[in-house]
Motif scaffolding. Structure first.
Motif, mmCIF file in Angstrom:
data_model
loop_
_atom_site.group_PDB
_atom_site.id
_atom_site.type_symbol
_atom_site.label_atom_id
_atom_site.label_comp_id
_atom_site.label_asym_id
_atom_site.label_seq_id
_atom_site.Cartn_x
_atom_site.Cartn_y
_atom_site.Cartn_z
ATOM 1 N N LEU A 248 -10.662 4.546 69.218
ATOM 2 C CA LEU A 248 -10.678 4.675 67.759
ATOM 3 C C LEU A 248 -12.044 5.094 67.232
ATOM 4 O O LEU A 248 -12.130 5.816 66.241
ATOM 5 C CB LEU A 248 -10.254 3.355 67.114
ATOM 6 C CG LEU A 248 -8.764 3.027 67.217
ATOM 7 C CD1 LEU A 248 -8.474 1.660 66.637
ATOM 8 C CD2 LEU A 248 -7.939 4.088 66.498
ATOM 9 N N THR A 249 -13.109 4.639 67.874
ATOM 10 C CA THR A 249 -14.454 5.023 67.417
ATOM 11 C C THR A 249 -14.852 6.406 67.899
ATOM 12 O O THR A 249 -15.817 6.982 67.395
ATOM 13 C CB THR A 249 -15.504 4.012 67.912
ATOM 14 O OG1 THR A 249 -15.539 4.033 69.345
ATOM 15 C CG2 THR A 249 -15.189 2.606 67.419
ATOM 16 N N ARG A 292 -1.980 -4.595 67.677
ATOM 17 C CA ARG A 292 -0.863 -3.758 67.256
ATOM 18 C C ARG A 292 -1.313 -2.762 66.181
ATOM 19 O O ARG A 292 -0.912 -1.584 66.190
ATOM 20 C CB ARG A 292 0.285 -4.621 66.738
ATOM 21 C CG ARG A 292 1.565 -3.832 66.507
ATOM 22 C CD ARG A 292 2.703 -4.716 66.019
ATOM 23 N NE ARG A 292 3.928 -3.942 65.910
ATOM 24 C CZ ARG A 292 4.854 -3.863 66.847
ATOM 25 N NH1 ARG A 292 4.704 -4.526 67.984
ATOM 26 N NH2 ARG A 292 5.945 -3.132 66.652
ATOM 27 N N SER A 293 -2.144 -3.235 65.263
ATOM 28 C CA SER A 293 -2.670 -2.354 64.225
ATOM 29 C C SER A 293 -3.488 -1.218 64.822
ATOM 30 O O SER A 293 -3.408 -0.064 64.365
ATOM 31 C CB SER A 293 -3.521 -3.173 63.248
ATOM 32 O OG SER A 293 -4.157 -2.346 62.307
ATOM 33 N N GLU A 294 -4.260 -1.534 65.861
ATOM 34 C CA GLU A 294 -5.088 -0.502 66.490
ATOM 35 C C GLU A 294 -4.250 0.508 67.269
ATOM 36 O O GLU A 294 -4.562 1.697 67.284
ATOM 37 C CB GLU A 294 -6.118 -1.157 67.405
ATOM 38 C CG GLU A 294 -7.179 -1.890 66.612
ATOM 39 C CD GLU A 294 -8.200 -2.541 67.501
ATOM 40 O OE1 GLU A 294 -8.065 -2.422 68.732
ATOM 41 O OE2 GLU A 294 -9.125 -3.156 66.973
ATOM 42 N N ILE A 295 -3.202 0.036 67.934
ATOM 43 C CA ILE A 295 -2.331 0.975 68.645
ATOM 44 C C ILE A 295 -1.656 1.913 67.650
ATOM 45 O O ILE A 295 -1.497 3.117 67.918
ATOM 46 C CB ILE A 295 -1.286 0.210 69.488
ATOM 47 C CG1 ILE A 295 -1.990 -0.636 70.558
ATOM 48 C CG2 ILE A 295 -0.324 1.192 70.155
ATOM 49 C CD1 ILE A 295 -2.867 0.125 71.523
ATOM 50 N N ALA A 296 -1.275 1.393 66.488
ATOM 51 C CA ALA A 296 -0.697 2.245 65.446
ATOM 52 C C ALA A 296 -1.708 3.291 64.985
ATOM 53 O O ALA A 296 -1.347 4.460 64.738
ATOM 54 C CB ALA A 296 -0.233 1.395 64.266
ATOM 55 N N ALA A 297 -2.987 2.904 64.873
ATOM 56 C CA ALA A 297 -4.025 3.852 64.477
ATOM 57 C C ALA A 297 -4.238 4.914 65.555
ATOM 58 O O ALA A 297 -4.439 6.101 65.248
ATOM 59 C CB ALA A 297 -5.325 3.107 64.187
ATOM 60 N N ILE A 298 -4.190 4.501 66.832
ATOM 61 C CA ILE A 298 -4.300 5.472 67.933
ATOM 62 C C ILE A 298 -3.115 6.433 67.897
ATOM 63 O O ILE A 298 -3.260 7.634 68.149
ATOM 64 C CB ILE A 298 -4.374 4.736 69.281
ATOM 65 C CG1 ILE A 298 -5.713 3.999 69.410
ATOM 66 C CG2 ILE A 298 -4.196 5.704 70.460
ATOM 67 C CD1 ILE A 298 -5.793 3.064 70.597
#
Length: 312
Positions: A248-249, A292-298
């Motif tokens: 993400l970064t 889960r929020s991060e996987i959605a962002a990926i």
């Protein structure tokens, strides 16, 4: 407990025994307990007589544990540590603080949790977080901690755990490594030493464009594998439970357009030797929601990968 009281001449006997065993000396134990050396010797003599075995060999001013003494000392040490832990926990609760111990990998702690530790502490300001770190594979029982992350094959019986996500991996490298596109060079494949086989052979091509003979780096700790990839040393197979932050970064980027999903799932397990504490369940749910929020962002950042569908 009535049986324990019958087997002990007095409760003080265990404290005196612990001090003598730990110091290896009746004189040093007496100084620690602020009593005389003869009093220690007398107490331990009565204890040995009561048990019907020798606990110490007295040798040239030293007190050396016998085989029976060693056996008892291990149990006494475990018991005292457990009691001490309970008393510390009571004291912390009295002051409004709760200690929560997580059994997790060093890689997860280093690369996923540490970038979010301030956020977690703001969410749970009353929690004193401790870690039981595992540098190798996440397996084995979850005991004497509040929560443990483990992997389980989906064909195995249910474990009573809570799903974090399916096991999903993706080749990753730094943007600078991806940008070095000399086709005559070979890729450097960064491996976890205990991983069987050559994971890179499962990918017909990697996005670096390198076609030369591959080289390898191998480490026993997955935290170091990810760190090597961050430093531009090669391509690592990145577990999304560990490396999602770096994707993400932009510190790591996909080195393939294909995810790998295995038959395993990542779960949070409660300790098997004590009930799950409410605060531990809250931290578990917070971590799972964050992930889960991060996987959605990926998924939004790299839609071709299909990360959400693969992970859940």
């Amino acid at each position: 407990m009535p049986e324990l009281r019958r087997m002990l001449p007095s409760s003080n006997a265990l404290f005196v025994f612990d001090a003598a065993a730990r110091n290896g000396s009746f004189t040093a134990a007496a100084a620690e307990l602020n009593v005389t050396q003869p009093a220690v010797s007398r107490m331990l003599g009565q204890f040995e007589e009561h048990l019907g075995v020798r606990l110490f060999d007295r040798k040239a001013g030293r007190a050396v544990l016998t085989e029976e003494g060693e056996l008892l000392y291990r149990r006494v040490l475990d018991g005292f540590r457990s009691i001490e832990s309970g008393l510390v926990e009571i004291e912390r609760r009295r002051k409004g603080t709760e200690t929560v111990t997580l059994s997790v990998s060093s890689a997860f702690t280093t690369h996923w949790l540490m970038p979010r530790i301030d956020k977690l502490q703001k969410q749970f300001p009353q929690v004193d977080l401790r870690f039981q770190l595992i540098s190798g594979a996440l397996r084995g029982p979850v005991e004497n901690v509040d929560l443990g992350m483990r992997f389980r094959d989906r064909d195995e019986p249910p474990s009573g755990g809570t799903l974090v996500m399916k096991e999903v991996m993706l080749p990753m490298c730094s943007p600078s490594y991806l940008g070095e596109t000399d086709p005559t060079e070979g890729n450097t494949i960064i491996r976890l030493a205990e991983t069987p086989g050559d994971w890179a052979a499962d990918y017909s091509s990697l996005l670096t464009g390198r076609r030369g003979a591959a080289k390898a780096l191998s480490f026993t700790d997955y935290a170091v594998v990810v760190q090597a990839a961050l430093l531009g040393q090669g391509i690592a197979l990145g577990w999304l439970t560990v490396a999602s932050h770096w994707l993400l970064t932009g510190a790591l980027v996909p080195a393939s357009d294909r995810l790998t999903t295995t038959r395993r799932v990542c779960e949070f397990l409660p300790p098997r030797n004590r009930p799950m504490r409410p605060i531990a369940a809250e931290i578990r749910d917070w971590i799972i929601a964050q992930m889960r929020s991060e996987i959605a962002a990926i998924d939004r950042l790299y839609p071709k990968l299909g990360a959400m569908a693969a992970c859940y």
